[in-house]
Scaffold this active site. Structure first.
Site, short mmCIF file in Angstrom:
data_model
loop_
_atom_site.label_atom_id
_atom_site.label_comp_id
_atom_site.label_asym_id
_atom_site.label_seq_id
_atom_site.Cartn_x
_atom_site.Cartn_y
_atom_site.Cartn_z
N CYS A 1 0.83 -1.21 0.00
CA CYS A 1 0.00 0.00 0.00
C CYS A 1 0.87 1.27 0.00
O CYS A 1 1.50 1.56 -1.00
CB CYS A 1 -1.00 -0.07 1.16
SG CYS A 1 -2.44 0.95 0.85
N HIS B 1 -3.36 -5.13 1.74
CA HIS B 1 -2.73 -5.37 3.04
C HIS B 1 -2.74 -6.86 3.40
O HIS B 1 -3.60 -7.29 4.17
CB HIS B 1 -3.50 -4.61 4.13
CG HIS B 1 -3.24 -3.15 4.16
ND1 HIS B 1 -2.29 -2.58 4.98
CD2 HIS B 1 -3.79 -2.14 3.46
CE1 HIS B 1 -2.28 -1.28 4.80
NE2 HIS B 1 -3.18 -0.97 3.88
N GLU C 1 -0.99 -8.37 5.45
CA GLU C 1 -0.70 -8.57 6.89
C GLU C 1 -1.97 -8.49 7.74
O GLU C 1 -1.94 -8.79 8.92
CB GLU C 1 0.34 -7.54 7.36
CG GLU C 1 -0.15 -6.12 7.59
CD GLU C 1 -0.43 -5.33 6.33
OE1 GLU C 1 -0.34 -5.89 5.21
OE2 GLU C 1 -0.78 -4.14 6.45
N1 GLN Z 1 -3.54 6.44 0.96
C1 GLN Z 1 -2.29 6.15 1.59
C2 GLN Z 1 -1.14 6.95 0.96
O1 GLN Z 1 -1.33 7.60 0.02
C3 GLN Z 1 -1.99 4.67 1.51
C4 GLN Z 1 -3.01 3.90 2.31
C5 GLN Z 1 -2.49 2.67 2.97
O2 GLN Z 1 -1.29 2.42 3.05
N2 GLN Z 1 -3.41 1.89 3.48
O3 GLN Z 1 -0.04 6.90 1.45
#
Ligand code: GLN
Length: 189
Positions: free
Chosen positions: A79, A169, A171
């Protein structure tokens, strides 16, 4: 084997629990002296990429981490971690690690209502649970990047050599197979 986990902000504890349950030793990175320990791989967790980048800059972590990845250290970004690895981010011009030949879109599913769960196919593993939280996705990847998973026509997992970037995610679910996949990458299997 020892895996470093960037622990400035976000979901780093969940990655550590996942590695514990696989019997893999890990340690947390908060400052440069943490980073200077020997390591076999690195996990960049989800969270808020802007906050992580600010702290990485303040702590002098950005360039040392970038150098080790470019020298071949195995890395797994989830992410926000995917955003840190991307050479291009369509809607963000901040300085980042920029080690992977991908272009990503931040908050690609919308800022607030962008959280959802699906089961989707992951190359070499099969169907895996995927939790998306204000996730990015990959809009472009160079030919040296292997696409591992797509959802709704958008790339959500990719690999380039020893770099693994995932929009969701892994995890946060019980399923350990993506972490096992990364551990195999670290071992060069
Ligand atoms: N929206 C977040 C970002 O731009 C990422 C979201 C996440 O890691 N769950 O960093």
């Amino acid at each position: 084997m020892r895996i470093a986990i960037l622990a400035l902000q976000g979901a780093f504890e969940e990655h550590q629990k996942m590695l514990d349950s696989l019997g893999v030793e890990s340690f947390l990175i908060r400052k440069l002296s943490d980073w200077q320990q020997p390591k076999d791989g690195l996990i960049l967790p989800g969270g808020e990429s802007t906050a992580m980048l600010r702290i990485m800059n303040d702590e002098g972590l950005l360039e040392p981490i970038q150098k080790e990845i470019n020298d071949g250290l195995a890395v797994f970004g989830t992410c926000a971690g995917m955003i840190l690895l991307a050479k291009e981010v369509e809607n963000d011009s901040r300085n980042r690690l920029a080690t992977m030949d991908i272009t990503v879109l931040r908050n690609a599913y919308g800022r607030q209502l962008g959280s959802f769960f699906v089961n989707e196919n992951f190359k070499g593993i099969g169907e895996v649970p995927m939790t998306f939280i204000r996730a990015p996705y990959i809009t472009k990847a160079k030919e040296n990047v292997e696409i591992l998973s797509s959802h709704d026509g958008h790339i959500v997992a990719a690999r380039q050599g020893k770099q693994l970037a995932i929009s969701f995610h892994p995890e946060l679910n019980e399923d350990r197979r993506i972490h096992e996949y990364f551990i195999k990458m670290v071992k060069g299997e």
